[in-house]
Scaffold this motif. Sequence first.
Motif, PDB file in Angstrom:
ATOM      1  N   GLN A  15     120.303  72.181  38.820  1.00  0.00           N
ATOM      2  CA  GLN A  15     121.562  71.501  38.510  1.00  0.00           C
ATOM      3  C   GLN A  15     122.057  70.787  39.759  1.00  0.00           C
ATOM      4  O   GLN A  15     122.119  71.378  40.841  1.00  0.00           O
ATOM      5  CB  GLN A  15     122.608  72.492  38.024  1.00  0.00           C
ATOM      6  CG  GLN A  15     122.227  73.102  36.701  1.00  0.00           C
ATOM      7  CD  GLN A  15     123.268  74.081  36.193  1.00  0.00           C
ATOM      8  OE1 GLN A  15     124.026  74.656  36.960  1.00  0.00           O
ATOM      9  NE2 GLN A  15     123.287  74.271  34.894  1.00  0.00           N
ATOM     10  N   HIS A  16     122.377  69.516  39.586  1.00  0.00           N
ATOM     11  CA  HIS A  16     122.916  68.702  40.660  1.00  0.00           C
ATOM     12  C   HIS A  16     124.286  68.170  40.228  1.00  0.00           C
ATOM     13  O   HIS A  16     124.378  67.483  39.210  1.00  0.00           O
ATOM     14  CB  HIS A  16     122.003  67.511  40.968  1.00  0.00           C
ATOM     15  CG  HIS A  16     120.692  67.898  41.588  1.00  0.00           C
ATOM     16  ND1 HIS A  16     119.570  67.130  41.441  1.00  0.00           N
ATOM     17  CD2 HIS A  16     120.339  68.953  42.354  1.00  0.00           C
ATOM     18  CE1 HIS A  16     118.563  67.693  42.113  1.00  0.00           C
ATOM     19  NE2 HIS A  16     119.007  68.806  42.655  1.00  0.00           N
ATOM     20  N   ASP A  17     125.305  68.507  40.985  1.00  0.00           N
ATOM     21  CA  ASP A  17     126.633  67.940  40.766  1.00  0.00           C
ATOM     22  C   ASP A  17     126.736  66.709  41.660  1.00  0.00           C
ATOM     23  O   ASP A  17     126.759  66.815  42.889  1.00  0.00           O
ATOM     24  CB  ASP A  17     127.723  68.962  41.110  1.00  0.00           C
ATOM     25  CG  ASP A  17     127.746  70.122  40.123  1.00  0.00           C
ATOM     26  OD1 ASP A  17     127.523  69.883  38.929  1.00  0.00           O
ATOM     27  OD2 ASP A  17     127.990  71.258  40.555  1.00  0.00           O
ATOM     28  N   ILE A  18     126.801  65.542  41.045  1.00  0.00           N
ATOM     29  CA  ILE A  18     126.731  64.277  41.770  1.00  0.00           C
ATOM     30  C   ILE A  18     128.135  63.749  42.049  1.00  0.00           C
ATOM     31  O   ILE A  18     129.017  63.816  41.197  1.00  0.00           O
ATOM     32  CB  ILE A  18     125.914  63.241  40.948  1.00  0.00           C
ATOM     33  CG1 ILE A  18     124.538  63.793  40.618  1.00  0.00           C
ATOM     34  CG2 ILE A  18     125.812  61.910  41.674  1.00  0.00           C
ATOM     35  CD1 ILE A  18     123.730  64.256  41.808  1.00  0.00           C
ATOM     36  N   ARG A  19     128.304  63.222  43.252  1.00  0.00           N
ATOM     37  CA  ARG A  19     129.604  62.645  43.642  1.00  0.00           C
ATOM     38  C   ARG A  19     129.948  61.484  42.711  1.00  0.00           C
ATOM     39  O   ARG A  19     129.071  60.709  42.311  1.00  0.00           O
ATOM     40  CB  ARG A  19     129.552  62.127  45.076  1.00  0.00           C
ATOM     41  CG  ARG A  19     129.345  63.202  46.103  1.00  0.00           C
ATOM     42  CD  ARG A  19     129.379  62.595  47.513  1.00  0.00           C
ATOM     43  NE  ARG A  19     128.946  63.575  48.490  1.00  0.00           N
ATOM     44  CZ  ARG A  19     129.680  64.570  48.962  1.00  0.00           C
ATOM     45  NH1 ARG A  19     130.916  64.709  48.544  1.00  0.00           N
ATOM     46  NH2 ARG A  19     129.196  65.397  49.859  1.00  0.00           N
ATOM     47  N   GLU A  85     117.087  63.774  51.261  1.00  0.00           N
ATOM     48  CA  GLU A  85     117.490  62.383  51.052  1.00  0.00           C
ATOM     49  C   GLU A  85     118.633  62.279  50.027  1.00  0.00           C
ATOM     50  O   GLU A  85     119.526  61.453  50.159  1.00  0.00           O
ATOM     51  CB  GLU A  85     116.273  61.598  50.565  1.00  0.00           C
ATOM     52  CG  GLU A  85     116.525  60.144  50.288  1.00  0.00           C
ATOM     53  CD  GLU A  85     115.308  59.475  49.654  1.00  0.00           C
ATOM     54  OE1 GLU A  85     115.513  58.670  48.724  1.00  0.00           O
ATOM     55  OE2 GLU A  85     114.174  59.760  50.089  1.00  0.00           O
ATOM     56  N   ALA A  86     118.594  63.122  48.994  1.00  0.00           N
ATOM     57  CA  ALA A  86     119.603  63.065  47.929  1.00  0.00           C
ATOM     58  C   ALA A  86     120.877  63.834  48.268  1.00  0.00           C
ATOM     59  O   ALA A  86     121.888  63.679  47.573  1.00  0.00           O
ATOM     60  CB  ALA A  86     119.017  63.605  46.626  1.00  0.00           C
ATOM     61  N   ALA A  87     120.854  64.650  49.300  1.00  0.00           N
ATOM     62  CA  ALA A  87     122.011  65.499  49.635  1.00  0.00           C
ATOM     63  C   ALA A  87     123.333  64.731  49.733  1.00  0.00           C
ATOM     64  O   ALA A  87     124.356  65.208  49.233  1.00  0.00           O
ATOM     65  CB  ALA A  87     121.738  66.284  50.912  1.00  0.00           C
ATOM     66  N   PRO A  88     123.369  63.541  50.344  1.00  0.00           N
ATOM     67  CA  PRO A  88     124.649  62.817  50.411  1.00  0.00           C
ATOM     68  C   PRO A  88     125.209  62.399  49.046  1.00  0.00           C
ATOM     69  O   PRO A  88     126.394  62.105  48.925  1.00  0.00           O
ATOM     70  CB  PRO A  88     124.315  61.573  51.245  1.00  0.00           C
ATOM     71  CG  PRO A  88     123.060  61.895  51.979  1.00  0.00           C
ATOM     72  CD  PRO A  88     122.321  62.871  51.121  1.00  0.00           C
ATOM     73  N   LEU A  89     124.366  62.383  48.025  1.00  0.00           N
ATOM     74  CA  LEU A  89     124.816  62.007  46.674  1.00  0.00           C
ATOM     75  C   LEU A  89     125.437  63.183  45.934  1.00  0.00           C
ATOM     76  O   LEU A  89     126.083  62.993  44.913  1.00  0.00           O
ATOM     77  CB  LEU A  89     123.628  61.478  45.859  1.00  0.00           C
ATOM     78  CG  LEU A  89     122.829  60.319  46.460  1.00  0.00           C
ATOM     79  CD1 LEU A  89     121.616  60.018  45.588  1.00  0.00           C
ATOM     80  CD2 LEU A  89     123.718  59.099  46.634  1.00  0.00           C
ATOM     81  N   MET A  90     125.231  64.392  46.463  1.00  0.00           N
ATOM     82  CA  MET A  90     125.653  65.606  45.763  1.00  0.00           C
ATOM     83  C   MET A  90     126.965  66.152  46.317  1.00  0.00           C
ATOM     84  O   MET A  90     127.209  66.097  47.518  1.00  0.00           O
ATOM     85  CB  MET A  90     124.564  66.680  45.878  1.00  0.00           C
ATOM     86  CG  MET A  90     123.266  66.301  45.232  1.00  0.00           C
ATOM     87  SD  MET A  90     122.097  67.665  45.348  1.00  0.00           S
ATOM     88  CE  MET A  90     120.555  66.773  45.338  1.00  0.00           C
ATOM     89  N   GLU A  91     127.772  66.688  45.403  1.00  0.00           N
ATOM     90  CA  GLU A  91     129.034  67.317  45.802  1.00  0.00           C
ATOM     91  C   GLU A  91     128.804  68.648  46.497  1.00  0.00           C
ATOM     92  O   GLU A  91     129.616  69.076  47.301  1.00  0.00           O
ATOM     93  CB  GLU A  91     129.929  67.532  44.574  1.00  0.00           C
ATOM     94  CG  GLU A  91     130.452  66.244  43.985  1.00  0.00           C
ATOM     95  CD  GLU A  91     131.316  66.471  42.754  1.00  0.00           C
ATOM     96  OE1 GLU A  91     131.445  67.619  42.287  1.00  0.00           O
ATOM     97  OE2 GLU A  91     131.863  65.474  42.255  1.00  0.00           O
ATOM     98  N   GLN A  92     127.725  69.327  46.138  1.00  0.00           N
ATOM     99  CA  GLN A  92     127.398  70.639  46.711  1.00  0.00           C
ATOM    100  C   GLN A  92     125.896  70.823  46.653  1.00  0.00           C
ATOM    101  O   GLN A  92     125.190  70.027  46.052  1.00  0.00           O
ATOM    102  CB  GLN A  92     128.106  71.748  45.933  1.00  0.00           C
ATOM    103  CG  GLN A  92     127.723  71.788  44.464  1.00  0.00           C
ATOM    104  CD  GLN A  92     128.645  72.680  43.648  1.00  0.00           C
ATOM    105  OE1 GLN A  92     129.576  73.237  44.177  1.00  0.00           O
ATOM    106  NE2 GLN A  92     128.364  72.820  42.378  1.00  0.00           N
ATOM    107  N   GLN A  93     125.429  71.898  47.262  1.00  0.00           N
ATOM    108  CA  GLN A  93     124.003  72.188  47.251  1.00  0.00           C
ATOM    109  C   GLN A  93     123.528  72.415  45.818  1.00  0.00           C
ATOM    110  O   GLN A  93     124.266  72.938  44.981  1.00  0.00           O
ATOM    111  CB  GLN A  93     123.746  73.437  48.095  1.00  0.00           C
ATOM    112  CG  GLN A  93     122.293  73.708  48.338  1.00  0.00           C
ATOM    113  CD  GLN A  93     122.091  74.849  49.321  1.00  0.00           C
ATOM    114  OE1 GLN A  93     123.038  75.456  49.795  1.00  0.00           O
ATOM    115  NE2 GLN A  93     120.838  75.148  49.610  1.00  0.00           N
TER     116      GLN A  93
END
Length: 187
Positions: A15-19, A85-93
């Motif tokens: 699960q990825h919570d995206i900004r 690389e995708a970490a800046p797009l995510m609200e959390q880990q």
Amino acid sequence: MNSDQKPDMVTIVIQHDIRTGSQSDYEQWLKRILPIAAEAPGHRGVNVIKPPAGTNRYTVTIRFETLEYAEQWLASPARRDLIREAAPLMEQQEKVDTITGLEFWFTPPAGQPQKRAKPWKQFLLTLSVIYPLTLVLPWLLGPVFGAVPVLQHQLISKLIAAAIIVGLMTYVIMPRYTRLAQKWLFN
């Protein structure tokens, strides 16, 4: 599960919570990572569930032949680099769950609280499908078994019926049935 036993299929649920505002960049990133994951040893398929209205949570399910293959993919340098690389797009880990066996049938859908279905509800739902299948399928297959002498052997006919039931349960019936019964199942 005993350490000597290996599950037949393993599903990784990510699960990825995206900004807010980063969904387009995230979807471009997904287009790059999915083919790389598909080349991983033991890969058996992937499904991306886009966020329900009003949320930013993407759910990605990836199936592998074995737990070892799933763990190899999760720990691979290629995946690690792409997640970084995708970490800046995510609200959390990211949240990663590894599910083995039948448990995957009873995973709450995206957008719902991630609680497990009660075992007695899993039992009743599964029984409500398997019982009719074990009654009807052998009856439907009877003429085929009667027409082909080798299929008249009880071990062979029962194996064929069981394989069809498991296939129907895994790929056709349970994914739809659990979605249909989700309010009751996860309450």
